[in-house]
Design an enzyme around this catalytic site. Structure first.
Site, PDB file in Angstrom:
ATOM      1  CG  HIS A  61      -0.336   0.099   2.528  1.00  0.00           C
ATOM      2  ND1 HIS A  61       0.259  -0.976   3.129  1.00  0.00           N
ATOM      3  CD2 HIS A  61      -0.215   1.132   3.383  1.00  0.00           C
ATOM      4  CE1 HIS A  61       0.725  -0.615   4.317  1.00  0.00           C
ATOM      5  NE2 HIS A  61       0.463   0.659   4.490  1.00  0.00           N
ATOM      6  CG  HIS A  63       0.346   5.372   4.519  1.00  0.00           C
ATOM      7  ND1 HIS A  63      -0.780   5.716   5.223  1.00  0.00           N
ATOM      8  CD2 HIS A  63       0.588   4.080   4.793  1.00  0.00           C
ATOM      9  CE1 HIS A  63      -1.201   4.672   5.905  1.00  0.00           C
ATOM     10  NE2 HIS A  63      -0.385   3.659   5.659  1.00  0.00           N
ATOM     11  CE1 TYR A 126      -0.543   4.217  11.309  1.00  0.00           C
ATOM     12  CE2 TYR A 126      -1.122   5.372   9.309  1.00  0.00           C
ATOM     13  CZ  TYR A 126      -1.119   4.223  10.064  1.00  0.00           C
ATOM     14  OH  TYR A 126      -1.685   3.079   9.564  1.00  0.00           O
ATOM     15  CD  GLN A 130       1.664   1.658   7.888  1.00  0.00           C
ATOM     16  OE1 GLN A 130       2.258   1.400   6.863  1.00  0.00           O
ATOM     17  NE2 GLN A 130       0.798   0.851   8.424  1.00  0.00           N
TER      18      GLN A 130
END
Length: 144
Positions: A61, A63, A126, A130
């Site tokens: 993924h 971010h 974050y 992460q």
């Protein structure tokens, strides 16, 4: 330095946290593919007048914390990013297209988006850390 951006007739601070994944959440965004996705996001955002604040490409993924000018919608940005990156990856790495599961789509259809306001530093931290949190969770799962 002001927290706000300036255009000819507007001061703005439209900042978003966006997360999206490859099709079937395949763990494909590693090594050269991941680096190319990272570079493409930087380049395409700059071309569209957006400013990347934080960016983290994980194996399954992405971010992104980004400032988007008011004249551009989040959906237009995501359509451009996901479309251009998919075309670039499929042309640069032909083996990706050979997998019939893709169906000529590199990314999942949707994405997550949230506005970044008062908790900006928490969200940026974050996104930045992460991967470390994910590695720790995986280590704890293997120990159990």
């Amino acid at each position: 330095m002001s927290r706000y951006e300036k255009a000819s007739h507007v001061y703005w601070r439209c900042q978003y946290h966006i997360v999206w994944t490859p099709k079937y959440r395949f763990r494909i965004l590693k090594n050269k593919v991941g680096r190319d996705v990272y570079r493409c996001i930087q380049v395409y955002c700059e071309q569209l007048g957006c400013k990347v604040v934080e960016l983290n490409v994980q194996v399954d993924h992405v971010h992104l914390v980004v400032k988007i000018p008011p004249k551009l919608s989040v959906s237009k940005l995501m359509g451009a990013l996901k479309g251009k990156i998919a075309l670039k990856l499929f042309s640069k790495y032909p083996y990706l297209r050979k997998n019939k599961l893709w169906g000529n789509h590199f990314w999942q259809r949707g994405y997550f988006v949230d506005t970044v306001g008062i908790n900006e530093e928490i969200i940026r931290r974050y996104v930045r850390h992460q991967e470390k949190e994910e590695v720790q969770e995986q280590a704890q799962l293997t120990l159990q």
